[in-house]
Structures are given as C-alpha cells and as structure tokens.
Motif scaffolding. Sequence first.
Motif, PDB file in Angstrom:
ATOM      1  N   LYS A   1       0.956  -1.055  -0.015  1.00  0.00           N
ATOM      2  CA  LYS A   1      -0.078  -0.062  -0.023  1.00  0.00           C
ATOM      3  C   LYS A   1       0.926   1.279   0.051  1.00  0.00           C
ATOM      4  O   LYS A   1       0.279   2.371  -0.301  1.00  0.00           O
ATOM      5  CB  LYS A   1      -0.773  -0.105   1.089  1.00  0.00           C
TER       6      LYS A   1
ATOM      7  N   PRO B   1      -8.168   2.783  -7.394  1.00  0.00           N
ATOM      8  CA  PRO B   1      -7.723   2.324  -5.871  1.00  0.00           C
ATOM      9  C   PRO B   1      -8.252   2.896  -4.928  1.00  0.00           C
ATOM     10  O   PRO B   1      -8.450   2.262  -3.695  1.00  0.00           O
ATOM     11  CB  PRO B   1      -6.040   2.459  -6.201  1.00  0.00           C
TER      12      PRO B   1
ATOM     13  N   HIS C   1      -8.927   0.795  -0.971  1.00  0.00           N
ATOM     14  CA  HIS C   1      -7.960   1.245  -0.111  1.00  0.00           C
ATOM     15  C   HIS C   1      -7.892   2.375   0.821  1.00  0.00           C
ATOM     16  O   HIS C   1      -7.051   2.616   1.560  1.00  0.00           O
ATOM     17  CB  HIS C   1      -6.640   0.972  -0.671  1.00  0.00           C
TER      18      HIS C   1
END
Length: 274
Positions: free
Chosen positions: A97, A121, A125
């Motif tokens: 990440k 993304p 996330h």
Amino acid sequence: MTEASEPAEAGLEPVLRIENLSKAFGDFVVLDDVTFDFPRGYTTAIIGPSGTGKSVLLKHIVGLLSPDSGHVYVYDKQGGRIDMATAGERDRYAVRKRFGMLFQDGALFDNLTAGENVAFPLAYHTNLNEKQRIERAREKLALVELPEAFDRPTAALSGGQRKRVGLARAIVMEPEVVLFDEPNSGLDPLTSDTIDELIGKMKRQLGITFIVITHDIVSCINIADFVGMLYKGKLVEHGTVKQFVNSRQEIVRKFLQRNVPLPELTGELIPIPK
C-alpha cells in the motif's frame, strides 16, 4: 569503479535494500547474490539486457516472489524495516500500500473513464467518500498535465496519454515509492521526453522515490540519480549516473555506447563476465 557489493549511495537514508538476493527457476539462475540500495527521495534505474532478472527483482520488491536466499528490506520513515522475503501476507500487503506501480501498457480498464481509472484504488484502499475520490483523481490528472481527460473514455486515449493516466493512478494513493516497468515502452521520442519530465516533476514536487526498469538508455541518463546494471543475474555496476558513464566494465560500456557519448578511458577495461 564502484563495487557492486558497496552501494554508491552509502550514507543516504534507504527506503529499500536488497541484500545477497538469489533466485533460480530450476537450473536457471536469475539473480545471483545481488546487493542493492535504493535511497529515499531519489530515482534509481535498473538496466540490463533482456532476461537478466530486472522484472524478477521488481517482483521480489513487492513480495510477489520469495527469494531462494537473501533479504528485501523495506524501511519506514522511523527507521523500522520489514523483510519482504520472510514477512507474512498481512505485512506484505501493508507494505504494498506504500508502493505505486506503473506497468508497461498502463494496465488501465478500458470500460472506465480516465478519471475512474485513477480513482479506482481509492475505493478499495481508503475511506474517502466519492466526492473526495473524484477531487483526488482530478488533482493527480492535473499533476500529469492531463486534467481535460477526466471524463474521457480510456479507449480513446493515445499511448502517451494512457501512460500519463497510469502514472496518475500510480501516485493517487500518495505512495512513498513508485515502481516503473519500462515507462517509455512503445512511445515516440517526444512522448518519451514528456514522461521523463513528469517523473522528474513528481520527484521534485512530491518527494517520491522512483525505481525504474528500462531499456531506454537516454531516458535512464535523463531521469536517474543512481543506476544499477544486471548481467547474467549479477549486479555488475552500481553508482551515480556520472560513475556509470565512466564505468570501466566492458559490458557496461558496450550497453551504453550506442546511445550515450562515453568518455575515453586509459588502461584496460574489466572484461565481460563469463
């Protein structure tokens, strides 16, 4: 000459350190006792002929492959580190990440717009709401000088525009490190120059560490602070761009000489490894 076993950037804070890394597939040795430092906030390019382990090295960095021996240390800003070679999947995921990735073809979803690709993304996330995700995506597209493409279908973009959208997506999570796999592959010289300029701009404005795998020697010299060359699984040279251009390694000079004017050197060169 800078010895491969002694990183040229000694004294700089590392964000990543490859230490005595080896990997073989059957009898084919891809990486052979490679040690390599990547200093925080700088651009490091990895070059070498095809089949010399560059992409395999990249997969070890993100934990997609485990080495036969050696370590892949990823450091945080407090000096702590995780060894991707031995870390559990949860720890590897946490490290990933902190990375962004730009693939050769951009790896965009053609059924989404450019803006949706960049924001993708963030939906998985982060806890950002839709408005915040859109704002972040617009901001990153502006950074890569493509603000007008937010609502444009991805399939309608040129190759250079796709690379820029891919770069915007690679930085949308505001990573510490961005990994590039042949960022100029398939691009004309003018578009390649644009990508090089954007990489330099990202480093200056965002302080991101870039790790670039490339066959484009001109691009490598333009964007890199440090260069490492892999040959037959070995790190045969590693240093600043200036040190690299002045390398006494015969294989390095042969690799560079078609694209880069090299200084005349006196005395014997270090022969190509067998």
